[in-house]
Design a protein around this motif. Structure first.
Motif, PDB file in Angstrom:
ATOM      1  N   GLY A 187     -35.922  38.645  14.403  1.00 58.97           N
ATOM      2  CA  GLY A 187     -37.337  38.595  14.781  1.00 58.97           C
ATOM      3  C   GLY A 187     -37.867  37.189  14.973  1.00 58.97           C
ATOM      4  O   GLY A 187     -38.623  36.913  15.897  1.00 58.97           O
ATOM      5  N   GLN A 188     -37.490  36.289  14.076  1.00 56.18           N
ATOM      6  CA  GLN A 188     -37.891  34.878  14.146  1.00 56.18           C
ATOM      7  C   GLN A 188     -39.389  34.708  14.418  1.00 56.18           C
ATOM      8  O   GLN A 188     -39.788  34.044  15.380  1.00 56.18           O
ATOM      9  N   PRO A 189     -40.247  35.305  13.588  1.00 57.83           N
ATOM     10  CA  PRO A 189     -41.696  35.174  13.819  1.00 57.83           C
ATOM     11  C   PRO A 189     -42.164  33.736  13.644  1.00 57.83           C
ATOM     12  O   PRO A 189     -41.672  33.008  12.790  1.00 57.83           O
ATOM     13  N   LYS A 190     -43.120  33.358  14.479  1.00 59.88           N
ATOM     14  CA  LYS A 190     -43.662  32.005  14.452  1.00 59.88           C
ATOM     15  C   LYS A 190     -45.137  32.048  14.074  1.00 59.88           C
ATOM     16  O   LYS A 190     -45.792  33.094  14.130  1.00 59.88           O
ATOM     17  N   THR A 237     -47.897  37.906  16.506  1.00 62.27           N
ATOM     18  CA  THR A 237     -48.192  39.238  15.965  1.00 62.27           C
ATOM     19  C   THR A 237     -46.889  39.978  15.697  1.00 62.27           C
ATOM     20  O   THR A 237     -46.064  40.160  16.584  1.00 62.27           O
ATOM     21  N   PHE A 238     -46.737  40.404  14.455  1.00 60.35           N
ATOM     22  CA  PHE A 238     -45.524  41.041  13.949  1.00 60.35           C
ATOM     23  C   PHE A 238     -45.885  42.455  13.542  1.00 60.35           C
ATOM     24  O   PHE A 238     -46.667  42.659  12.606  1.00 60.35           O
ATOM     25  N   ALA A 252     -42.492  37.861   7.019  1.00 57.76           N
ATOM     26  CA  ALA A 252     -43.131  37.403   8.262  1.00 57.76           C
ATOM     27  C   ALA A 252     -44.409  36.628   7.970  1.00 57.76           C
ATOM     28  O   ALA A 252     -44.711  35.622   8.632  1.00 57.76           O
ATOM     29  N   LYS A 253     -45.167  37.092   6.966  1.00 60.98           N
ATOM     30  CA  LYS A 253     -46.380  36.373   6.582  1.00 60.98           C
ATOM     31  C   LYS A 253     -46.045  34.961   6.098  1.00 60.98           C
ATOM     32  O   LYS A 253     -46.788  34.010   6.374  1.00 60.98           O
ATOM     33  N   ASP A 306     -52.283  42.031   7.584  1.00 62.00           N
ATOM     34  CA  ASP A 306     -53.570  41.715   8.210  1.00 62.00           C
ATOM     35  C   ASP A 306     -54.262  42.948   8.779  1.00 62.00           C
ATOM     36  O   ASP A 306     -55.491  43.053   8.733  1.00 62.00           O
ATOM     37  N   GLU A 307     -53.484  43.867   9.341  1.00 63.35           N
ATOM     38  CA  GLU A 307     -54.024  45.094   9.911  1.00 63.35           C
ATOM     39  C   GLU A 307     -53.094  46.238   9.555  1.00 63.35           C
ATOM     40  O   GLU A 307     -51.879  46.043   9.401  1.00 63.35           O
TER      41      GLU A 307
END
Length: 333
Positions: free
Chosen positions: A142-145, A149-150, A167-168, A193-194
Motif C-alpha cells: 500500500g505504501q500510504p503517504k 486516503t486509505f 496507515a495512520k 478518520d471516517e
C-alpha cells in the motif's frame, strides 16, 4: 505415560457456509514425547478466514485439509514436557498446530514466544499473523503517504483494524468499512478518520462522502460487491492491497465485474499476497509490532470464546461478523 485428548476433524467438505456437520470430535491417547519433541497443552486456538479455502478439495497456495484428519491452524501452547534442549517446561510457543487439547510435536515446528514482550494471545493477533499481514500489506504494497486516503474493508477485523492504525502512523487519512455501529465505534476509538456502515448506508454515496479526493490505497479484506464499488473511486496511481475476499469464500460462483479497465484508467497497482511471501522479514517486523503494542501506538481487540467445544462455533462466526478484532478460542481448561 499416555495422555488422553480430544481433537476436531474435518468430517466433510462444506458446500457453502460450514455447519456442525463439517466437523467431528474424536477422543484419542498420545504417548510421551520422543527425543526432539515436546508435549504441548493448547492455550489459544486461532480461527482464520483462509482456513475455509483449505476445506475445499482444490488447488491453492496451501494444500487442502485432508478429510477425517485434525484441522490445523495458528495456536499458542504451553510446554508440559520437553525432550529437546531448545525448550523447557513452562515455555509458551506458537505454531501451526492441530485442533486438539494436547499434542506432541517436533520442537523445530514451533517458535518460543517472549511472554514478557506482549500478552501471549497477542502472538495470534497484533504480534502474530494478523499483525504481520497488516504490516507488510500496508507498508510494502500500500505504501500510504502523508495526506493520502486509505480505505479498508473489514476495518474492525483482526487485520483491518491494525492496517488502519499503521496507515495512520504514515500520515494517511483512514476510512474504515464495517457492518455494525459497535464496530464503527471501535474504529473511531483507534483513530480512523471516517467510518462507513455498509449495511445501513448506500456504499457508493458513502465512499463519495468520506473520500472527496477519491481513494489512494484500498486495503481489501472483503472482495465482492463492496470492492467493485470502491474500485470505481480510485485515484491516479492508486494501490490496491488484495489481502482477502471473505464475502466470496462460501460462494465460489460469485463473480463480479471485470477490473482491468478500472485499473487501466487509474494507472493503479493491484497486488495479492500471502504472509509467507515476507518470511525473511518476520523477525524485524515482529519486533516492531511488539514495540508498538508496548508503547500503546498499536491498539488491538480480541474476541475470545472459551471452551474446546466452541471452536467450530467460532470458525463459523468469522463469516457472520460476530468478531471485533481477532477471534480466538481459549481452550486452556
Amino acid at each position: 505415560m499416555a495422555t488422553k485428548t480430544r481433537q476436531i476433524l474435518l468430517h466433510e467438505r462444506p458446500n457453502g457456509l460450514p455447519d456442525k456437520n463439517t466437523f467431528a470430535f474424536k477422543h484419542i491417547e498420545i504417548d510421551s514425547p520422543a527425543e526432539g519433541e515436546v508435549l504441548l497443552q493448547m492455550i489459544y486456538i486461532s480461527v482464520d478466514p483462509y482456513m475455509r479455502g483449505r476445506m475445499d478439495d482444490r488447488e491453492s497456495y496451501v494444500p487442502p485439509f485432508p478429510l477425517h484428519k485434525p484441522i490445523a491452524g495458528g495456536a499458542i501452547a504451553k510446554v508440559l514436557e520437553s525432550r529437546d534442549d531448545s525448550l523447557k517446561e513452562g515455555d509458551y510457543v506458537t505454531g501451526n498446530l492441530p485442533w486438539q487439547q494436547y499434542v506432541n510435536v517436533s520442537a523445530s515446528d514451533v517458535r518460543k514466544v517472549q511472554a514478557e514482550a506482549a500478552p501471549v494471545s497477542a502472538y495470534l493477533s497484533a504480534v502474530g499473523m494478523p499483525g504481520l499481514t497488516a504490516y507488510f500489506g500496508t507498508l510494502s504494497i500500500g505504501q500510504p503517504k502523508q495526506g493520502e486516503t486509505f480505505v479498508i474493508s473489514g476495518g474492525a477485523g483482526a487485520v483491518g483494524s491494525l492496517a488502519g492504525q499503521i496507515a495512520k502512523m504514515q500520515g494517511a487519512r483512514v476510512v474504515g468499512i464495517a457492518g455494525t455501529d459497535e464496530k464503527l465505534d471501535y474504529m473511531k476509538s483507534i483513530g480512523f478518520d471516517e467510518v462507513i456502515n455498509y449495511k445501513t448506508e448506500d456504499l457508493t454515496k458513502a465512499i463519495k462522502r468520506t473520500c472527496p479526493d477519491k481513494v489512494d490505497v484500498y486495503f481489501d479484506n472483503v472482495g465482492g460487491e463492496m470492492s467493485d464499488i470502491v474500485l470505481d473511486h480510485l485515484n491516479k496511481f492508486a494501490r490496491v492491497v488484495q489481502c482477502g475476499a471473505i464475502s466470496t469464500y462460501n460462494d465460489p460462483d460469485n463473480y463480479g465485474p471485470r477490473v482491468q479497465f478500472k485499473l487501466i484508467k487509474s494507472s493503479a497497482l493491484m497486488k495479492g499476497f500471502i504472509i509467507g511471501d515476507y518470511a525473511d522479514e518476520f523477525e524485524e517486523a515482529t519486533k516492531q509490532l511488539a514495540a508498538w503494542v508496548a508503547s500503546g501506538d498499536l491498539q488491538y481487540e480480541e474476541t475470545i470464546l472459551t471452551g474446546f467445544d466452541r471452536i467450530p462455533e467460532a470458525f463459523i462466526g468469522l463469516f457472520t461478523g460476530r468478531n471485533t478484532g481477532k477471534l480466538l478460542v481459549d481452550v486452556s481448561e
